[in-house]
Scaffold this active site. Structure first.
Site, PDB file in Angstrom:
ATOM      1  N   ASN A  10     -52.021 -92.998 -40.809  1.00  0.00           N
ATOM      2  CA  ASN A  10     -51.620 -94.398 -40.965  1.00  0.00           C
ATOM      3  C   ASN A  10     -50.776 -94.833 -39.782  1.00  0.00           C
ATOM      4  OD1 ASN A  10     -52.660 -94.646 -43.597  1.00  0.00           O
ATOM      5  ND2 ASN A  10     -50.771 -93.883 -44.510  1.00  0.00           N
ATOM      6  N   ASP A  12     -47.388 -96.584 -39.355  1.00  0.00           N
ATOM      7  CA  ASP A  12     -46.228 -96.873 -40.206  1.00  0.00           C
ATOM      8  C   ASP A  12     -45.468 -98.072 -39.664  1.00  0.00           C
ATOM      9  OD1 ASP A  12     -46.863 -94.714 -41.753  1.00  0.00           O
ATOM     10  OD2 ASP A  12     -45.145 -93.480 -41.156  1.00  0.00           O
ATOM     11  N   LYS A  39     -49.665 -89.069 -44.408  1.00  0.00           N
ATOM     12  CA  LYS A  39     -49.164 -87.749 -44.822  1.00  0.00           C
ATOM     13  C   LYS A  39     -49.871 -86.609 -44.085  1.00  0.00           C
ATOM     14  CE  LYS A  39     -47.864 -89.751 -49.192  1.00  0.00           C
ATOM     15  NZ  LYS A  39     -46.473 -90.016 -48.849  1.00  0.00           N
ATOM     16  N   GLY A  40     -51.194 -86.737 -43.954  1.00  0.00           N
ATOM     17  CA  GLY A  40     -51.933 -85.669 -43.265  1.00  0.00           C
ATOM     18  C   GLY A  40     -51.507 -85.554 -41.810  1.00  0.00           C
ATOM     19  N   ASN A  42     -48.791 -86.529 -40.398  1.00  0.00           N
ATOM     20  CA  ASN A  42     -47.415 -86.041 -40.282  1.00  0.00           C
ATOM     21  C   ASN A  42     -47.360 -84.524 -40.443  1.00  0.00           C
ATOM     22  OD1 ASN A  42     -46.650 -88.711 -40.139  1.00  0.00           O
ATOM     23  ND2 ASN A  42     -45.895 -88.831 -42.250  1.00  0.00           N
ATOM     24  N   THR A 220     -40.493 -79.886 -54.715  1.00  0.00           N
ATOM     25  CA  THR A 220     -39.396 -80.220 -53.807  1.00  0.00           C
ATOM     26  C   THR A 220     -38.552 -81.306 -54.473  1.00  0.00           C
ATOM     27  OG1 THR A 220     -40.783 -81.833 -52.649  1.00  0.00           O
ATOM     28  CG2 THR A 220     -40.708 -79.626 -51.717  1.00  0.00           C
ATOM     29  N   ASP A 254     -43.503 -84.189 -45.789  1.00  0.00           N
ATOM     30  CA  ASP A 254     -44.590 -83.813 -44.877  1.00  0.00           C
ATOM     31  C   ASP A 254     -44.101 -82.789 -43.852  1.00  0.00           C
ATOM     32  OD1 ASP A 254     -46.151 -85.682 -46.197  1.00  0.00           O
ATOM     33  OD2 ASP A 254     -45.643 -87.274 -44.778  1.00  0.00           O
TER      34      ASP A 254
END
Ligand code: RIB
Ligand code: NA
Length: 308
Positions: A10, A12, A39-40, A42, A220, A254
């Protein structure tokens, strides 16, 4: 390949404001930053910066943001041979608000990410087979993630499923095929139906996640630390987080997942607990400066003990 990430990219668009706006409210923010995210992407950049051979499998639009995304991977040293460009949609966008507390809220318009499907992943079977660790999330076409999990299992490749963004009603296959499932508090709540806001609750949720069939489950909890357990040792292990002053927590999860992939791929001598400890230290560094990828450390900037 050490680490292969099958996932989202993406652009951001981050707005920093005193607090989150209320519905109908117009607020004045402090600053606005455009950066590389998803996310991927990152997770991929986090891994490559620690120093391993890393490839990204993803889809961007045939547009300026797509070009920039691929160039950004290249300048970080990521192998981009498996990136696809589509005319059918535009590159993914994430509109992010960051409050003074360091918390964020994100609206994603996935665009080209959703056009990454099982067909794309099936064509990369050999590449997945030849990877030490494969990482996937839930921010691309879900069939792509499922196919990644299937191929990793078929070829006995270690695979991390980061269950982000949170989805309810994820089919059973995702759990059964997951080697390592990694969720944050929200995601764990949504998948288990239990409240997850402290360590004891996370331990209970871990048990439910393992009951769904993944080999390892990690939750987490941000500044409260990390909990994990496995089918072989269902007694949860708690790892506290390093105390730091958070200015922007966007993408900290991430950074954690990418670092964990790095350690699992390159340091099979470490215990799982130690790999998680080191990864959470790297994630805690990322929250101390603004941005997602901007805040991920390079190996040369980290204490040598993290690589001993
Ligand atoms: O996890 C943070 C990421 O979520 C951002 O980079 C944004 O693009 C969204 O994918
Ligand atoms: Na950050």
């Amino acid at each position: 390949m050490d680490v292969t990430v099958v996932g989202s990219c993406n652009m951001d668009l981050s707005t920093y404001a005193p607090r989150f706006p209320k519905p109908g409210e117009t607020m004045i923010g402090h600053k606005y930053v455009v950066g590389f995210g998803g996310k991927g992407a990152n997770q991929c950049v986090s891994a490559v910066r620690l120093g391993c051979k890393t490839a990204m499998v993803g889809k961007v639009g045939n547009d300026d943001n797509g070009n920039k995304t691929i160039n950004n991977f290249k300048s970080n040293g990521v192998i981009t041979d498996y990136m696809a460009v589509t005319d059918q949609s535009s590159t993914g966008i994430a509109a992010i608000t960051i409050a003074d507390t360091g918390e964020n809220s994100i609206v994603i318009v996935p665009g080209a990410n959703l056009l990454l499907t099982d067909v794309d992943v099936t064509a990369l079977e050999d590449m997945i087979k030849g990877s030490k660790v494969v990482v996937c999330q839930l921010e691309v076409g879900l069939s792509a993630t499922l196919e990644t999990l299937k191929l990793a299992r078929k070829h006995n490749v270690r695979c991390i499923l980061n269950t982000a963004p949170a989805q309810s009603g994820l089919s059973n296959d995702f759990f059964v095929l997951s080697d390592i499932l990694c969720a944050n508090e929200n995601e764990a709540e949504m998948m288990t139906g239990l409240p997850v806001s402290d360590v004891a609750q996370a331990e209970a949720a871990i048990d439910v996640l393992l009951g769904k069939g993944c080999q390892y489950a990690i939750i987490t909890l941000g500044e409260k630390g990390t909990v994990f357990a496995s089918q072989d040792n269902r007694k949860p292990t708690y790892i506290p987080a390093t105390k730091v002053k958070a200015v922007d927590t966007t993408g900290a999860g991430d950074a954690f997942v990418g670092s964990l992939a790095f350690y699992l791929a390159t340091r099979p001598d470490l215990t799982f607990e130690n790999a998680i400890q080191r990864s959470s230290i790297i994630a805690s560094i990322s929250v101390q400066s603004p941005g997602t990828q901007y805040s991920y450390p390079w190996r040369k900037d980290l204490q040598p003990e993290l690589f001993e």
